[in-house]
Design a protein around this motif. Structure first.
Motif, PDB file in Angstrom:
ATOM      1  N   SER A   2     -17.367  -4.608  15.110  1.00  0.00           N
ATOM      2  CA  SER A   2     -16.465  -4.037  14.028  1.00  0.00           C
ATOM      3  C   SER A   2     -16.929  -4.457  12.709  1.00  0.00           C
ATOM      4  CB  SER A   2     -15.132  -3.731  13.941  1.00  0.00           C
ATOM      5  OG  SER A   2     -14.570  -5.230  14.159  1.00  0.00           O
ATOM      6  N   ALA A   3     -16.905  -3.542  11.464  1.00  0.00           N
ATOM      7  CA  ALA A   3     -17.258  -4.073  10.359  1.00  0.00           C
ATOM      8  C   ALA A   3     -15.970  -4.599   9.499  1.00  0.00           C
ATOM      9  CB  ALA A   3     -17.617  -2.963   9.470  1.00  0.00           C
ATOM     10  N   PRO A   4     -16.075  -5.533   8.813  1.00  0.00           N
ATOM     11  CA  PRO A   4     -14.810  -5.948   8.034  1.00  0.00           C
ATOM     12  C   PRO A   4     -14.163  -5.290   7.093  1.00  0.00           C
ATOM     13  CG  PRO A   4     -16.733  -7.217   7.345  1.00  0.00           C
ATOM     14  CD  PRO A   4     -17.052  -6.404   8.368  1.00  0.00           C
ATOM     15  N   SER A   5     -12.831  -5.002   7.059  1.00  0.00           N
ATOM     16  CA  SER A   5     -12.344  -3.901   6.131  1.00  0.00           C
ATOM     17  C   SER A   5     -11.979  -4.778   4.939  1.00  0.00           C
ATOM     18  CB  SER A   5     -11.052  -3.151   6.763  1.00  0.00           C
ATOM     19  OG  SER A   5     -10.058  -4.028   7.182  1.00  0.00           O
ATOM     20  N   HIS A   6     -11.963  -4.201   3.875  1.00  0.00           N
ATOM     21  CA  HIS A   6     -11.454  -4.672   2.588  1.00  0.00           C
ATOM     22  C   HIS A   6      -9.903  -4.330   2.270  1.00  0.00           C
ATOM     23  CE1 HIS A   6     -15.297  -6.265   1.490  1.00  0.00           C
ATOM     24  NE2 HIS A   6     -15.895  -4.920   1.630  1.00  0.00           N
ATOM     25  N   THR A   7      -8.879  -5.265   2.207  1.00  0.00           N
ATOM     26  CA  THR A   7      -7.703  -4.815   1.730  1.00  0.00           C
ATOM     27  C   THR A   7      -7.305  -4.852   0.384  1.00  0.00           C
ATOM     28  OG1 THR A   7      -7.259  -7.407   1.709  1.00  0.00           O
ATOM     29  CG2 THR A   7      -6.943  -6.101   3.950  1.00  0.00           C
ATOM     30  N   ARG A   8      -6.520  -3.972  -0.031  1.00  0.00           N
ATOM     31  CA  ARG A   8      -6.168  -3.770  -1.586  1.00  0.00           C
ATOM     32  C   ARG A   8      -5.089  -4.820  -2.018  1.00  0.00           C
ATOM     33  NH1 ARG A   8      -4.859   2.542  -2.347  1.00  0.00           N
ATOM     34  NH2 ARG A   8      -6.621   3.506  -1.534  1.00  0.00           N
ATOM     35  N   SER A   9      -5.665  -5.064  -3.279  1.00  0.00           N
ATOM     36  CA  SER A   9      -4.832  -6.311  -3.802  1.00  0.00           C
ATOM     37  C   SER A   9      -3.423  -5.671  -4.255  1.00  0.00           C
ATOM     38  CB  SER A   9      -5.499  -6.922  -4.951  1.00  0.00           C
ATOM     39  OG  SER A   9      -5.546  -5.998  -5.989  1.00  0.00           O
ATOM     40  N   HIS A  10      -3.393  -4.432  -4.485  1.00  0.00           N
ATOM     41  CA  HIS A  10      -2.246  -3.818  -4.928  1.00  0.00           C
ATOM     42  C   HIS A  10      -1.806  -2.823  -3.932  1.00  0.00           C
ATOM     43  CE1 HIS A  10      -2.342  -5.641  -9.014  1.00  0.00           C
ATOM     44  NE2 HIS A  10      -3.529  -4.887  -9.011  1.00  0.00           N
ATOM     45  N   PRO A  11      -0.653  -2.674  -3.265  1.00  0.00           N
ATOM     46  CA  PRO A  11      -0.394  -1.829  -2.011  1.00  0.00           C
ATOM     47  C   PRO A  11      -0.082  -0.417  -2.859  1.00  0.00           C
ATOM     48  CG  PRO A  11       1.238  -3.484  -2.478  1.00  0.00           C
ATOM     49  CD  PRO A  11       0.337  -3.895  -3.360  1.00  0.00           C
ATOM     50  N   ALA A  12      -0.520   0.483  -2.022  1.00  0.00           N
ATOM     51  CA  ALA A  12      -0.183   1.639  -2.456  1.00  0.00           C
ATOM     52  C   ALA A  12       1.246   2.290  -2.850  1.00  0.00           C
ATOM     53  CB  ALA A  12      -1.002   2.974  -1.393  1.00  0.00           C
ATOM     54  N   ALA A  13       2.242   1.488  -2.122  1.00  0.00           N
ATOM     55  CA  ALA A  13       3.400   1.807  -2.080  1.00  0.00           C
ATOM     56  C   ALA A  13       4.110   1.466  -3.654  1.00  0.00           C
ATOM     57  CB  ALA A  13       4.330   1.063  -1.201  1.00  0.00           C
ATOM     58  N   THR A  14       3.361   0.894  -4.636  1.00  0.00           N
ATOM     59  CA  THR A  14       4.020   0.492  -5.834  1.00  0.00           C
ATOM     60  C   THR A  14       4.242   1.617  -6.669  1.00  0.00           C
ATOM     61  OG1 THR A  14       1.555   0.125  -6.989  1.00  0.00           O
ATOM     62  CG2 THR A  14       2.610  -1.850  -5.831  1.00  0.00           C
ATOM     63  N   GLY A  15       3.874   2.824  -6.324  1.00  0.00           N
ATOM     64  CA  GLY A  15       4.328   4.101  -7.507  1.00  0.00           C
ATOM     65  C   GLY A  15       3.192   4.800  -7.933  1.00  0.00           C
ATOM     66  N   GLY A  16       2.030   4.159  -7.952  1.00  0.00           N
ATOM     67  CA  GLY A  16       0.800   5.148  -8.478  1.00  0.00           C
ATOM     68  C   GLY A  16      -0.446   4.493  -8.566  1.00  0.00           C
ATOM     69  N   VAL A  17      -1.397   5.156  -9.001  1.00  0.00           N
ATOM     70  CA  VAL A  17      -2.862   4.791  -8.762  1.00  0.00           C
ATOM     71  C   VAL A  17      -3.248   3.996  -9.863  1.00  0.00           C
ATOM     72  CG1 VAL A  17      -5.098   5.942  -8.478  1.00  0.00           C
ATOM     73  CG2 VAL A  17      -3.366   6.925  -7.460  1.00  0.00           C
ATOM     74  N   ASP A  18      -3.970   2.814  -9.943  1.00  0.00           N
ATOM     75  CA  ASP A  18      -4.446   1.926 -10.920  1.00  0.00           C
ATOM     76  C   ASP A  18      -5.714   2.590 -11.326  1.00  0.00           C
ATOM     77  OD1 ASP A  18      -4.572  -0.059 -12.483  1.00  0.00           O
ATOM     78  OD2 ASP A  18      -5.184  -1.488 -11.139  1.00  0.00           O
ATOM     79  N   ILE A  19      -5.954   3.056 -12.411  1.00  0.00           N
ATOM     80  CA  ILE A  19      -7.201   3.667 -13.108  1.00  0.00           C
ATOM     81  C   ILE A  19      -7.367   2.776 -14.244  1.00  0.00           C
ATOM     82  CG2 ILE A  19      -8.398   5.516 -13.927  1.00  0.00           C
ATOM     83  CD1 ILE A  19      -6.659   7.239 -12.206  1.00  0.00           C
ATOM     84  N   ARG A  20      -8.453   2.187 -14.248  1.00  0.00           N
ATOM     85  CA  ARG A  20      -8.760   1.292 -15.574  1.00  0.00           C
ATOM     86  C   ARG A  20     -10.071   1.966 -16.067  1.00  0.00           C
ATOM     87  NH1 ARG A  20      -5.800  -3.505 -15.742  1.00  0.00           N
ATOM     88  NH2 ARG A  20      -7.362  -4.013 -17.370  1.00  0.00           N
ATOM     89  N   LEU A  21      -9.834   2.414 -17.377  1.00  0.00           N
ATOM     90  CA  LEU A  21     -11.100   2.977 -17.914  1.00  0.00           C
ATOM     91  C   LEU A  21     -11.734   1.836 -19.072  1.00  0.00           C
ATOM     92  CD1 LEU A  21      -9.992   6.528 -18.824  1.00  0.00           C
ATOM     93  CD2 LEU A  21     -11.463   6.006 -17.382  1.00  0.00           C
ATOM     94  N   PRO A  22     -13.091   1.963 -19.288  1.00  0.00           N
ATOM     95  CA  PRO A  22     -13.799   1.040 -20.042  1.00  0.00           C
ATOM     96  C   PRO A  22     -13.293   1.570 -21.474  1.00  0.00           C
ATOM     97  CG  PRO A  22     -15.348   2.375 -19.048  1.00  0.00           C
ATOM     98  CD  PRO A  22     -14.160   2.860 -18.294  1.00  0.00           C
TER      99      PRO A  22
END
Length: 68
Positions: A2-22
């Motif tokens: 199996s391929a290794p999976s990457h875990t998120r540093s911020h869980p999805a349960a924090t209440g929003g999506v982290d979108i960072r624009l340049p």
């Protein structure tokens, strides 16, 4: 195997999506908007605005209201 999976540093349960624009994703469209607005509000440079006095009058009033 199996391929290794990457875990998120911020869980999805924090209440929003982290979108960072340049920085340029906000600044460049804002500069383009202001430049086009200034071109529209200057009726002396536009031939179409000079041909119709009503349009020239409306654009001059809008310029007076927006730019002190």
């Amino acid at each position: 195997m199996s391929a290794p999976s990457h875990t998120r540093s911020h869980p999805a349960a924090t209440g929003g999506v982290d979108i960072r624009l340049p920085w340029w994703a906000i600044v460049l469209p804002a500069i383009a908007f202001v430049a086009l607005l200034l071109l529209i509000l200057n009726p002396a440079d536009g031939q179409a605005a000079a041909a119709d006095p009503t349009v020239a009058h409306v654009l001059a009033r809008a310029k007076d209201l927006l730019l002190p």
